[in-house]
Write a protein that holds these residues in place. Structure first.
Motif, PDB file in Angstrom:
ATOM      1  N   UNK A 140      -9.129  -3.302  12.477  1.00  0.00           N
ATOM      2  CA  UNK A 140      -7.682  -3.360  12.319  1.00  0.00           C
ATOM      3  C   UNK A 140      -7.339  -3.300  10.839  1.00  0.00           C
ATOM      4  N   UNK A 141      -6.039  -3.100  10.556  1.00  0.00           N
ATOM      5  CA  UNK A 141      -5.550  -3.112   9.178  1.00  0.00           C
ATOM      6  C   UNK A 141      -4.683  -4.338   9.011  1.00  0.00           C
ATOM      7  N   UNK A 142      -5.013  -5.200   8.043  1.00  0.00           N
ATOM      8  CA  UNK A 142      -4.335  -6.476   7.861  1.00  0.00           C
ATOM      9  C   UNK A 142      -3.336  -6.359   6.716  1.00  0.00           C
ATOM     10  N   UNK A 143      -2.074  -6.520   7.045  1.00  0.00           N
ATOM     11  CA  UNK A 143      -1.007  -6.397   6.051  1.00  0.00           C
ATOM     12  C   UNK A 143      -0.308  -7.738   5.880  1.00  0.00           C
ATOM     13  N   UNK A 144      -0.319  -8.260   4.647  1.00  0.00           N
ATOM     14  CA  UNK A 144       0.431  -9.471   4.320  1.00  0.00           C
ATOM     15  C   UNK A 144       1.809  -9.073   3.811  1.00  0.00           C
ATOM     16  N   UNK A 145       2.789  -9.933   4.027  1.00  0.00           N
ATOM     17  CA  UNK A 145       4.125  -9.672   3.493  1.00  0.00           C
ATOM     18  C   UNK A 145       4.800 -10.987   3.168  1.00  0.00           C
ATOM     19  N   UNK A 146       5.648 -10.958   2.145  1.00  0.00           N
ATOM     20  CA  UNK A 146       6.290 -12.182   1.665  1.00  0.00           C
ATOM     21  C   UNK A 146       7.650 -12.344   2.324  1.00  0.00           C
ATOM     22  N   UNK A 147       8.204 -13.552   2.333  1.00  0.00           N
ATOM     23  CA  UNK A 147       9.522 -13.782   2.946  1.00  0.00           C
ATOM     24  C   UNK A 147      10.593 -12.876   2.340  1.00  0.00           C
TER      25      UNK A 147
ATOM     26  N   UNK B 273       5.802   3.144  12.363  1.00  0.00           N
ATOM     27  CA  UNK B 273       5.211   4.444  12.035  1.00  0.00           C
ATOM     28  C   UNK B 273       3.694   4.363  12.093  1.00  0.00           C
ATOM     29  N   UNK B 274       3.127   3.257  11.599  1.00  0.00           N
ATOM     30  CA  UNK B 274       1.677   3.068  11.660  1.00  0.00           C
ATOM     31  C   UNK B 274       1.189   3.135  13.107  1.00  0.00           C
ATOM     32  N   UNK B 275       1.854   2.418  13.995  1.00  0.00           N
ATOM     33  CA  UNK B 275       1.428   2.379  15.393  1.00  0.00           C
ATOM     34  C   UNK B 275       1.548   3.741  16.066  1.00  0.00           C
ATOM     35  N   UNK B 276       2.506   4.570  15.611  1.00  0.00           N
ATOM     36  CA  UNK B 276       2.640   5.911  16.159  1.00  0.00           C
ATOM     37  C   UNK B 276       1.529   6.830  15.666  1.00  0.00           C
TER      38      UNK B 276
ATOM     39  N   UNK C 296      -2.681   4.798  16.591  1.00  0.00           N
ATOM     40  CA  UNK C 296      -2.638   3.866  17.730  1.00  0.00           C
ATOM     41  C   UNK C 296      -3.962   3.169  17.994  1.00  0.00           C
ATOM     42  N   UNK C 297      -5.072   3.731  17.487  1.00  0.00           N
ATOM     43  CA  UNK C 297      -6.377   3.124  17.717  1.00  0.00           C
ATOM     44  C   UNK C 297      -6.745   2.095  16.657  1.00  0.00           C
ATOM     45  N   UNK C 298      -5.877   1.913  15.662  1.00  0.00           N
ATOM     46  CA  UNK C 298      -6.143   0.950  14.592  1.00  0.00           C
ATOM     47  C   UNK C 298      -5.018  -0.087  14.596  1.00  0.00           C
ATOM     48  N   UNK C 299      -5.206  -1.229  15.224  1.00  0.00           N
ATOM     49  CA  UNK C 299      -4.148  -2.239  15.287  1.00  0.00           C
ATOM     50  C   UNK C 299      -3.726  -2.699  13.896  1.00  0.00           C
ATOM     51  N   UNK C 300      -2.436  -2.913  13.726  1.00  0.00           N
ATOM     52  CA  UNK C 300      -1.888  -3.421  12.477  1.00  0.00           C
ATOM     53  C   UNK C 300      -1.586  -4.905  12.657  1.00  0.00           C
ATOM     54  N   UNK C 301      -2.218  -5.734  11.848  1.00  0.00           N
ATOM     55  CA  UNK C 301      -2.025  -7.181  11.907  1.00  0.00           C
ATOM     56  C   UNK C 301      -1.108  -7.602  10.762  1.00  0.00           C
ATOM     57  N   UNK C 302       0.041  -8.207  11.086  1.00  0.00           N
ATOM     58  CA  UNK C 302       1.017  -8.637  10.086  1.00  0.00           C
ATOM     59  C   UNK C 302       0.923 -10.146   9.896  1.00  0.00           C
TER      60      UNK C 302
ATOM     61  N   UNK D 280     -10.606  -2.720  -6.199  1.00  0.00           N
ATOM     62  CA  UNK D 280     -11.923  -2.303  -5.712  1.00  0.00           C
ATOM     63  C   UNK D 280     -11.960  -2.136  -4.196  1.00  0.00           C
ATOM     64  N   UNK D 281     -10.802  -2.123  -3.557  1.00  0.00           N
ATOM     65  CA  UNK D 281     -10.749  -1.979  -2.092  1.00  0.00           C
ATOM     66  C   UNK D 281      -9.696  -0.948  -1.694  1.00  0.00           C
ATOM     67  N   UNK D 282      -9.698   0.192  -2.393  1.00  0.00           N
ATOM     68  CA  UNK D 282      -8.762   1.281  -2.059  1.00  0.00           C
ATOM     69  C   UNK D 282      -9.413   2.129  -0.962  1.00  0.00           C
ATOM     70  N   UNK D 283      -9.231   1.708   0.271  1.00  0.00           N
ATOM     71  CA  UNK D 283      -9.879   2.343   1.414  1.00  0.00           C
ATOM     72  C   UNK D 283      -9.012   3.453   2.009  1.00  0.00           C
ATOM     73  N   UNK D 284      -9.573   4.149   2.977  1.00  0.00           N
ATOM     74  CA  UNK D 284      -8.811   5.179   3.692  1.00  0.00           C
ATOM     75  C   UNK D 284      -7.602   4.578   4.405  1.00  0.00           C
ATOM     76  N   UNK D 285      -7.760   3.386   4.952  1.00  0.00           N
ATOM     77  CA  UNK D 285      -6.652   2.742   5.646  1.00  0.00           C
ATOM     78  C   UNK D 285      -5.535   2.380   4.668  1.00  0.00           C
ATOM     79  N   UNK D 286      -5.889   1.920   3.479  1.00  0.00           N
ATOM     80  CA  UNK D 286      -4.875   1.650   2.457  1.00  0.00           C
ATOM     81  C   UNK D 286      -4.141   2.938   2.111  1.00  0.00           C
TER      82      UNK D 286
END
Length: 263
Positions: free
Chosen positions: A9-16, A26-29, A32-38, A180-186
């Motif tokens: 999965x791809x883990x995305x943090x976000x601030x208030x 858009x990510x889910x569209x 669809x095979x890579x869940x997005x965790x918020x 040091x973590x600029x991946x394809x998912x990023x």
């Protein structure tokens, strides 16, 4: 870029105050095979979450530690002052810091505006621990509070309102990730927040298979057209041979025999 992302999965943090819903849709569209965790995290702790590896990227407030984190600024928010609905400031559509000189301006410990010294106006005896605590004090008539517009909406109350402050510091929002973590998912998420189309050639390299198939189809079509031209040329040549040659002269007054002479 380090290559393909191995995590499921791809883990995305976000601030208030930041709303990732549009980008998440858009990510889910697209993936669809890579869940997005918020995961919502405090603004002050966002850098640590990314550097500790607890998220792959984050929608954070600037500034960030640019020695270890990469960041793409996305937008800058309007700053507003939160006040009771019956406050005198509500008579204007917007105010300046000078207009608040006589007000007790609350300055919570989790403030995100980055004042060089302190907010305008008179300081409170103590700083509230959180923005939420400060909003409660505003509702109690203790003072007023400056914050980004998105936070004012997040902490909306029926007995409070807000007005734009034209000369106050503003808060910028950015997409950030460890250098040091600029991946394809990023890179996929960068493309989404920047509005790239699904077929954009920027960022990750597109699948070459469709291009190869298109090129092969083009060559095949070109070959058919060339063959058709050759066949047409042969037909025209054959027609010229059958109907060609030097035409015979018709007999007539100038080209054939005359009448026999009388004897």
């Amino acid at each position: 870029m380090t290559g393909s992302e191995d995590r499921p999965s791809f883990r995305l943090a976000y601030v208030p105050g930041v709303t990732p819903d549009k980008w998440a849709r858009i990510w889910n569209e697209r993936l669809p095979d890579v869940p997005l965790t918020l995961t919502q995290v405090p603004a002050a702790g966002a850098d640590g979450v990314l550097l500790d590896g607890d998220a792959d990227a984050g929608l954070v407030r600037l500034p960030v530690d640019r020695t270890r984190l990469s960041a793409i600024p996305l937008y800058t928010e309007t700053t507003v002052v939160v006040i009771p609905k019956d406050h005198l400031v509500t008579a204007a559509d917007e105010v300046t810091a000078e207009d608040l000189a006589d007000e007790i301006v609350l300055h919570p410990l989790d403030d995100v505006l980055g004042w060089e010294e302190r907010p305008p106006g008179r300081p409170a005896l103590e700083r509230p621990a959180t923005t939420a605590d400060a909003v409660e004090l505003v509702a109690a008539g203790i003072g007023v509070l400056l914050m980004p517009l998105s936070l004012a909406r997040l902490h909306h109350r029926k007995d409070l309102t807000y007005r734009t402050v034209t000369d106050a510091p503003q808060s910028g929002v950015a997409l950030s990730w460890p250098e040091d973590a600029h991946t394809d998912r990023v890179e996929d998420f960068i493309g989404i927040v920047r509005g790239r189309t699904v077929n954009s050639t920027r960022g990750r390299q597109p699948d070459p298979a469709p291009a190869r198939r298109k090129a092969a189809a083009g060559k095949q079509q070109s070959g058919k057209q060339q063959t058709g031209k050759q066949q047409t040329g042969k037909q025209q040549t054959g027609g010229a041979r059958r109907g060609g040659g030097t035409p015979r002269k018709k007999s007539g007054s100038g080209g054939g025999r005359g009448k026999p002479r009388r004897r």
